[in-house]
Design a protein around this motif. Structure first.
Motif, PDB file in Angstrom:
ATOM      1  N   UNK B 224       0.810  -1.212   0.000  1.00 17.41           N
ATOM      2  CA  UNK B 224       0.000   0.000   0.000  1.00 17.41           C
ATOM      3  C   UNK B 224       0.844   1.264   0.000  1.00 17.41           C
ATOM      4  N   UNK B 225       2.044   1.172   0.563  1.00 17.26           N
ATOM      5  CA  UNK B 225       2.905   2.351   0.595  1.00 17.26           C
ATOM      6  C   UNK B 225       3.245   2.818  -0.821  1.00 17.26           C
ATOM      7  N   UNK B 266      -3.449  -2.482  10.031  1.00 14.43           N
ATOM      8  CA  UNK B 266      -2.478  -3.517  10.379  1.00 14.43           C
ATOM      9  C   UNK B 266      -1.051  -3.138   9.979  1.00 14.43           C
ATOM     10  N   UNK B 267      -0.880  -2.001   9.284  1.00 12.63           N
ATOM     11  CA  UNK B 267       0.454  -1.642   8.808  1.00 12.63           C
ATOM     12  C   UNK B 267       1.273  -0.935   9.881  1.00 12.63           C
ATOM     13  N   UNK B 268       2.475  -1.455  10.177  1.00  9.25           N
ATOM     14  CA  UNK B 268       3.334  -0.712  11.091  1.00  9.25           C
ATOM     15  C   UNK B 268       3.867   0.540  10.401  1.00  9.25           C
ATOM     16  N   UNK B 269       3.975   1.613  11.120  1.00  6.42           N
ATOM     17  CA  UNK B 269       4.489   2.858  10.537  1.00  6.42           C
ATOM     18  C   UNK B 269       5.654   3.362  11.362  1.00  6.42           C
ATOM     19  N   UNK B 270       6.611   3.965  10.672  1.00  2.00           N
ATOM     20  CA  UNK B 270       7.759   4.524  11.366  1.00  2.00           C
ATOM     21  C   UNK B 270       7.300   5.641  12.291  1.00  2.00           C
ATOM     22  N   UNK B 271       7.825   5.643  13.493  1.00  2.00           N
ATOM     23  CA  UNK B 271       7.477   6.711  14.412  1.00  2.00           C
ATOM     24  C   UNK B 271       6.208   6.433  15.198  1.00  2.00           C
ATOM     25  N   UNK B 272       5.637   5.230  15.025  1.00  2.00           N
ATOM     26  CA  UNK B 272       4.396   4.920  15.741  1.00  2.00           C
ATOM     27  C   UNK B 272       4.517   3.509  16.307  1.00  2.00           C
ATOM     28  N   UNK B 273       4.579   3.409  17.633  1.00  2.00           N
ATOM     29  CA  UNK B 273       4.743   2.090  18.243  1.00  2.00           C
ATOM     30  C   UNK B 273       3.437   1.551  18.797  1.00  2.00           C
ATOM     31  N   UNK B 274       2.327   2.226  18.521  1.00  2.00           N
ATOM     32  CA  UNK B 274       1.066   1.760  19.100  1.00  2.00           C
ATOM     33  C   UNK B 274       0.727   0.379  18.547  1.00  2.00           C
ATOM     34  N   UNK B 275       0.004  -0.387  19.337  1.00  2.00           N
ATOM     35  CA  UNK B 275      -0.300  -1.767  18.974  1.00  2.00           C
ATOM     36  C   UNK B 275      -1.101  -1.832  17.684  1.00  2.00           C
ATOM     37  N   UNK B 276      -0.642  -2.652  16.765  1.00  2.00           N
ATOM     38  CA  UNK B 276      -1.356  -2.882  15.497  1.00  2.00           C
ATOM     39  C   UNK B 276      -1.947  -4.280  15.553  1.00  2.00           C
TER      40      UNK B 276
END
Lengths: 327, 330
Positions: B224-225, B266-276
């Motif tokens: 998707x990126x 469900x996508x991990x993002x840089x700068x965001x550690x919140x639970x996915x």
């Protein structure tokens, strides 16, 4: 094994690995003076690198598949390339591996259960079948699987995500302290990928397992890891706490890597589309005397080409770049 | 002027496979309707096995056993009010009249499609001679220009494919697909397996070429990126169906279909550690897809209607289409 509680979990000291090929013995330095330490249990350490960075070679050296040409790998204070046979069994129990393709981990003609059974029987010395099954079931349950759903099935009857979970369950059977995970989620779809990453985090929290997470994907590295080392052409250019390095990269290569990362956010499109000149990956990058990145680096000068930059400690991180020398 | 370039109408296709003496039909593309415009990058996103590559093959008119067409049309708009159904042409005709001139295709893993026995320049010369009627000298200039823009030195025109790295071959395939200036370029995972820095360079070049030629690019990717960086509009596919179509901004900022929403979260993002959190369950077997909405077994918002009724793609908001019974009702 007396010092195993005090020694650092995993130490790589000055690892060199050279592959030779061709009639004239062309030398190819896959790893060049790699240093890295996982202090103790309960740490997720990422090795991030693109293809050809040497990250899989590094994993193989830690697992004892390859021997380094120079340098030392110590697990709990013991050199893993010169273990006695009883120590070798102990090492194989404590350090487990998970690979990219779960379908390649299991023989397609054998039920996956037979792998679980064999692992328990040979490593843990259980002999009673019901005892073995009970143990396997408890391990499977701990990661959300049931023995009954697994027992009669062959690898192809599982989806990639499920089979990777089973590969993880298999690695957990020996109660390892360190799991080497080489691109464990890169073949999985996004909706499964995150479940496996969450499982790693959970295993770290519940059982205090350390992971060496090998990947090319910086977004997942940011999500799960405590520390990160950026590998480029066999050298670690920067290592330290993940948060520091990915939020504020200092090495020019880490900076380019992060700038080139596509993100699921159209607002970042303009920045991403700012022209970048494509250059060729050159063989001489592997053989250069100095910094391996110097051919592509916009800051590089003669010194970078000639002399390898030393490891420089800046706050919590170690960086190999002449830009930061004497600063 | 009519800005439609391709109209996909009720398109269904899939694979006929023989298993244990029964003939199974894999329902890979089911009732797809999309209108694709001139001068846009249209992205098709979805996870593995959702039918996105099959859809692209059908658009190219590349229908070879075991792939079959069940129904529907792929209408190429040549001029105002004149449509040509690619799927009604014979294979030979598609090859002669449509490929390269109107549509070119960058297949998946395309770094391996170059003929290993001929030099790079001969790949280009053949296509330029056949489809553009350009002769040697002029063609040579054009080739060098294209390769230069892609960061390849002019010396490689004399190389054989095996002498080049995967990333270089990938760039050559992309140059081949664009050098005939086709109206439509179909790209199937054009940068998968490449390093991010090379990937960025190639995507930038694709974007630049598209703006220059003002043609249409249809990009298939699971990532998707990549769509966020390149596609103007995006169609999200799930289990053979298009479940949502809209402009990129809408898809990423206010997705309406539950599948799109869950996929993005469900996508991990840089700068965001919140639970996915991932999506529970697995995509369905397309030999026996579920009745009703194909996503209903995994959908947390599933109601009775979703199990019984197959939702149509409808315009929920302006230029924002989704196939979901719960939204239709609103």
């Amino acid at each position: 094994m007396d010092n195993k509680n005090t020694a650092q979990l995993l130490v790589l000291k000055n690892i060199n690995k050279v592959f030779r090929y061709g009639f004239f013995g062309f030398e190819f330095k896959a790893l060049d003076k790699v240093n890295l330490t996982i202090e103790h249990e309960g740490i997720i350490y990422t090795i991030a690198g693109e293809s050809g960075s040497g990250k899989t070679t590094l994993a193989r050296i830690i697992l004892g598949v390859h021997k380094p040409d120079e340098g030392l790998v110590e697990y709990k204070g013991k050199n893993i390339h010169s273990l006695k046979s009883s120590e070798a069994r102990w090492f194989r129990r404590e350090v487990q591996a998970i690979f990219q393709d779960p379908y390649a981990t299991f023989n397609p003609m054998k039920k996956v259960y037979s792998y679980l059974y064999e692992t328990v029987r040979s490593f843990l010395g259980f002999h009673d079948e019901s005892e073995i099954n009970e143990y396997i079931n408890s391990r499977l349950l701990s990661i959300g699987l049931k023995l009954d759903d697994v027992k009669e099935k062959y690898p192809h009857e599982f989806s990639g995500g499920e089979l990777q979970r089973i590969a993880i369950a298999k690695s957990l059977l020996t109660m390892p302290k360190l799991i080497i995970a080489d691109e464990p989620v890169s073949m999985l779809d996004a909706s499964f990928r995150i479940n496996i990453l969450n499982l790693f985090k959970d295993l770290k929290r519940r059982y205090n397992i350390s992971f060496l997470y090998i990947t090319h994907d910086l977004a997942t590295a940011y999500y799960i890891s405590d520390f990160i080392a950026i590998l480029y052409r066999g050298t670690i250019v920067e290592r330290g706490p993940t948060e520091d390095i990915l939020r504020n990269p200092l090495h020019p290569y880490t900076q380019i890597l992060l700038d080139s990362l596509p993100e699921p956010d159209p607002k970042k499109r303009d920045k991403y589309m700012k022209p970048l000149k494509l250059s060729e990956i050159e063989e001489k990058e592997f053989t250069v005397q100095g910094c391996k990145f110097s051919f592509r680096c916009s800051y590089s000068n003669e010194k970078c080409l000639q002399t390898r930059p030393p490891e420089i400690l800046i706050n919590n991180r170690v960086i190999s770049c002449w830009l930061y020398h004497y600063k | 002027m009519n800005d439609e370039v391709l109209r996909i109408k009720n398109l269904s296709g899939g694979y006929l496979v023989k298993r244990d003496n029964t003939l199974d039909y894999i329902d890979a593309v089911n009732d797809v309707n999309i209108i694709i415009k001139r001068d846009e990058v249209f992205g098709i996103a979805g996870e593995s096995g959702c039918g996105k590559s099959t859809l692209l093959k059908l658009l190219y008119g590349y229908v070879k056993s075991p792939l079959i067409i069940k129904k529907g049309e792929v209408l190429l708009s040549e001029s105002t009010n004149y449509y040509l159904n690619i799927l009604s042409l014979k294979n030979e005709e598609v090859k002669k009249k449509i490929w390269w001139k109107y549509i070119s295709w960058i297949p998946q893993n395309s770094m391996n499609v170059l003929n290993p026995t001929i030099r790079i320049k001969d790949h280009f010369l053949e296509i330029l001679r056949m489809h553009m009627k350009i002769e040697r000298d002029e063609a040579h200039k054009l080739i060098v220009e294209y390769l230069g823009l892609l960061g390849l030195s002019k010396d490689i025109v004399n190389a054989f494919p095996h002498q080049l790295s995967g990333g270089m071959r990938q760039r050559i395939i992309i140059a081949l697909a664009l050098i005939t200036r086709p109206k439509i370029v179909l790209a199937d995972e054009p940068t998968t397996a490449l390093d991010v820095v090379v990937q960025r360079g190639i995507l930038q070049w694709l974007g630049y070429k598209q703006r220059e030629l003002k043609n249409t690019m249809i990009i298939v990717s699971h990532d998707l990126s990549i769509h966020a960086m390149l596609s103007k509009r995006i169609g999200i596919m799930y289990a053979g169906k298009i479940v949502e179509i809209s402009r990129s901004e809408n898809i990423f900022e206010k997705p309406l279909h539950p599948y799109t929403q869950l996929l993005l979260s469900s996508l991990p993002r840089l700068g965001d550690k919140s639970l996915r959190i991932g999506i529970t369950g697995s995509p369905p077997d397309l030999i026996r897809p579920p009745l009703g909405c194909r996503f209903h077994p995994r959908c947390p918002y599933c109601i009775e209607r979703c199990i019984i009724e197959e939702p149509d793609l409808t315009e929920a908001e302006k230029d924002h289409f989704i196939a979901c019974s719960r939204i239709e009702k609103r």
